[in-house]
Design a protein around this motif. Structure first.
Motif, PDB file in Angstrom:
ATOM      1  N   ASP A 188      -2.099   1.960   2.276  1.00 50.93           N
ATOM      2  CA  ASP A 188      -1.969   2.131   0.828  1.00 50.93           C
ATOM      3  C   ASP A 188      -0.668   1.473   0.373  1.00 50.93           C
ATOM      4  OD1 ASP A 188      -1.548   2.988  -1.784  1.00 50.93           O
ATOM      5  OD2 ASP A 188      -2.312   5.004  -1.423  1.00 50.93           O
ATOM      6  N   ASN A 189      -0.768   0.428  -0.449  1.00 45.87           N
ATOM      7  CA  ASN A 189       0.428  -0.283  -0.918  1.00 45.87           C
ATOM      8  C   ASN A 189       1.342   0.591  -1.751  1.00 45.87           C
ATOM      9  OD1 ASN A 189      -0.352  -2.668   0.289  1.00 45.87           O
ATOM     10  ND2 ASN A 189      -1.295  -3.510  -1.557  1.00 45.87           N
ATOM     11  N   ASN A 190       0.793   1.589  -2.438  1.00 47.63           N
ATOM     12  CA  ASN A 190       1.601   2.429  -3.318  1.00 47.63           C
ATOM     13  C   ASN A 190       2.473   3.409  -2.554  1.00 47.63           C
ATOM     14  OD1 ASN A 190       0.589   1.325  -5.777  1.00 47.63           O
ATOM     15  ND2 ASN A 190      -1.285   2.527  -5.510  1.00 47.63           N
ATOM     16  N   THR A 191       1.981   3.889  -1.420  1.00 51.34           N
ATOM     17  CA  THR A 191       2.732   4.891  -0.657  1.00 51.34           C
ATOM     18  C   THR A 191       3.330   4.324   0.623  1.00 51.34           C
ATOM     19  OG1 THR A 191       0.759   5.587   0.571  1.00 51.34           O
ATOM     20  CG2 THR A 191       1.223   6.724  -1.522  1.00 51.34           C
ATOM     21  N   SER A 192       2.900   3.129   1.021  1.00 53.44           N
ATOM     22  CA  SER A 192       3.310   2.520   2.290  1.00 53.44           C
ATOM     23  C   SER A 192       2.887   3.380   3.471  1.00 53.44           C
ATOM     24  CB  SER A 192       4.834   2.288   2.337  1.00 53.44           C
ATOM     25  OG  SER A 192       5.203   1.519   3.448  1.00 53.44           O
ATOM     26  N   LEU A 193       1.739   4.054   3.341  1.00 50.73           N
ATOM     27  CA  LEU A 193       1.198   4.903   4.406  1.00 50.73           C
ATOM     28  C   LEU A 193      -0.133   4.349   4.882  1.00 50.73           C
ATOM     29  CD1 LEU A 193       1.905   8.431   2.875  1.00 50.73           C
ATOM     30  CD2 LEU A 193       3.113   7.366   4.776  1.00 50.73           C
ATOM     31  N   GLY A 194      -0.426   4.542   6.168  1.00 56.58           N
ATOM     32  CA  GLY A 194      -1.695   4.118   6.724  1.00 56.58           C
ATOM     33  C   GLY A 194      -1.530   3.033   7.772  1.00 56.58           C
ATOM     34  N   TYR A 195      -2.658   2.576   8.331  1.00 52.64           N
ATOM     35  CA  TYR A 195      -2.645   1.553   9.370  1.00 52.64           C
ATOM     36  C   TYR A 195      -2.479   0.178   8.745  1.00 52.64           C
ATOM     37  CZ  TYR A 195      -4.192  -1.631  13.001  1.00 52.64           C
ATOM     38  OH  TYR A 195      -4.252  -2.663  13.889  1.00 52.64           O
ATOM     39  N   GLU A 196      -1.568  -0.603   9.316  1.00 54.47           N
ATOM     40  CA  GLU A 196      -1.308  -1.940   8.792  1.00 54.47           C
ATOM     41  C   GLU A 196      -1.213  -2.925   9.942  1.00 54.47           C
ATOM     42  OE1 GLU A 196       1.642  -3.965   5.517  1.00 54.47           O
ATOM     43  OE2 GLU A 196       2.426  -2.388   6.822  1.00 54.47           O
ATOM     44  N   LYS A 197      -1.975  -3.997   9.880  1.00 55.89           N
ATOM     45  CA  LYS A 197      -1.987  -5.032  10.901  1.00 55.89           C
ATOM     46  C   LYS A 197      -1.354  -6.301  10.335  1.00 55.89           C
ATOM     47  CE  LYS A 197      -5.155  -7.438  14.065  1.00 55.89           C
ATOM     48  NZ  LYS A 197      -4.875  -8.825  13.708  1.00 55.89           N
ATOM     49  N   ASN A 198      -0.669  -7.059  11.223  1.00 52.18           N
ATOM     50  CA  ASN A 198      -0.037  -8.323  10.809  1.00 52.18           C
ATOM     51  C   ASN A 198       0.978  -8.096   9.701  1.00 52.18           C
ATOM     52  OD1 ASN A 198      -1.888  -9.346  12.548  1.00 52.18           O
ATOM     53  ND2 ASN A 198      -3.076 -10.450  11.034  1.00 52.18           N
TER      54      ASN A 198
END
Length: 265
Positions: free
Chosen positions: A71-81
């Motif tokens: 989630d771009n708004n919270t900077s939470l969650g799985y992020e690749k690259n």
């Protein structure tokens, strides 16, 4: 790039050494913005358990990891690259409000589990590009032999851009907690405490093993208004400061990505 020691501050006998420890923390925050905590209450076994959770998570199939979308708004969650620049190094990041640290209501604190895959003959490429942290304090846990965290001291204000390439390595060790100041605290202290630039890089020559790290980012409650004692900067809520910086970071990384594409073409 070489190695330079950062202060190691012992938390032993804390109740009887509060003033001494406080002076050492302030001195380190003013001069370099990075230090390590040793003789703290977390055992190596407790830290290893959290790394085991991280390894288990990142070993899952991609479709399983993507069940926690970023989630771009919270900077939470799985992020690749996460960092994609000219050398195209891959970083896998997940952010979590649990399970290690208690999450207060209306608080933007985050626990991040980070993983950088092994790489051969990287020529010192980026794993996580040059950046400063948004919040007040970051606590980083590392494992033996998984080096890569570089620091460049000398930043003057919390809005200062990077001014060179004079980085030095903080060796990765299991147990000591690496602590660094973030932009929010630098602004809050009227630039007294330094949020310096840092990065994660692979080795210049030869094999770089996979790197796992745990980062706990302390940022304060969304609606809390802060301002330094000298009122050098306007008063602002922690939430506004956080979201403004997230927006700037995405604009910066997008610009870097565009430059990378143009460079390759």
């Amino acid at each position: 790039m070489g190695q330079r020691p950062i202060p190691a501050i012992s938390m032993r006998d804390f109740e009887n050494r509060k003033e001494e420890i406080g002076r050492k923390l302030v001195d380190a925050a003013e001069k370099i913005g990075f230090f390590t905590l040793v003789d703290h209450v977390l055992s190596v076994e407790e830290i290893e358990k959290q790394f085991a959770v991280s390894q288990k998570y990142f070993a899952q199939p991609m479709e399983k990891k993507r069940e926690i979308p970023y989630d771009n708004n919270t900077s939470l969650g799985y992020e690749k690259n996460y960092t994609v620049l000219a050398r195209l190094w891959v970083s896998l990041r997940t952010t979590s409000r649990k399970p290690w640290m208690y999450q207060r209501t209306n608080c933007t604190n985050q626990l991040r589990m980070l993983y950088y895959p092994e790489v051969e003959n990287s020529a010192g490429g980026w794993r996580h590009g040059n950046h400063t942290d948004i919040g007040c304090l970051t606590l980083v846990f590392q494992r033996d032999g998984e080096d890569g965290l570089d620091v460049m001291p000398g930043r003057k204000t919390h809005t200062s851009a990077i001014h060179g390439d004079d980085f030095f390595l903080i060796p990765a060790k299991m147990g000591p907690i690496v602590v660094n100041i973030g932009d929010m605290l630098m602004a809050w202290s009227d630039d007294r405490f330094k949020a310096n630039w840092h990065r994660v890089r692979a080795k210049s020559v030869g094999f770089s093993p996979a790197r796992y790290s745990l980062g706990y980012f302390n940022m304060g409650r969304e609606d809390f208004v802060f301002q330094g004692p000298l009122k050098k900067y306007p008063a602002i809520t922690c939430g506004e400061y956080f979201h403004n910086h997230i927006k700037k970071q995405f604009e910066f990384f997008f610009a870097c990505l565009c430059m990378s594409i143009e460079w390759k073409n």
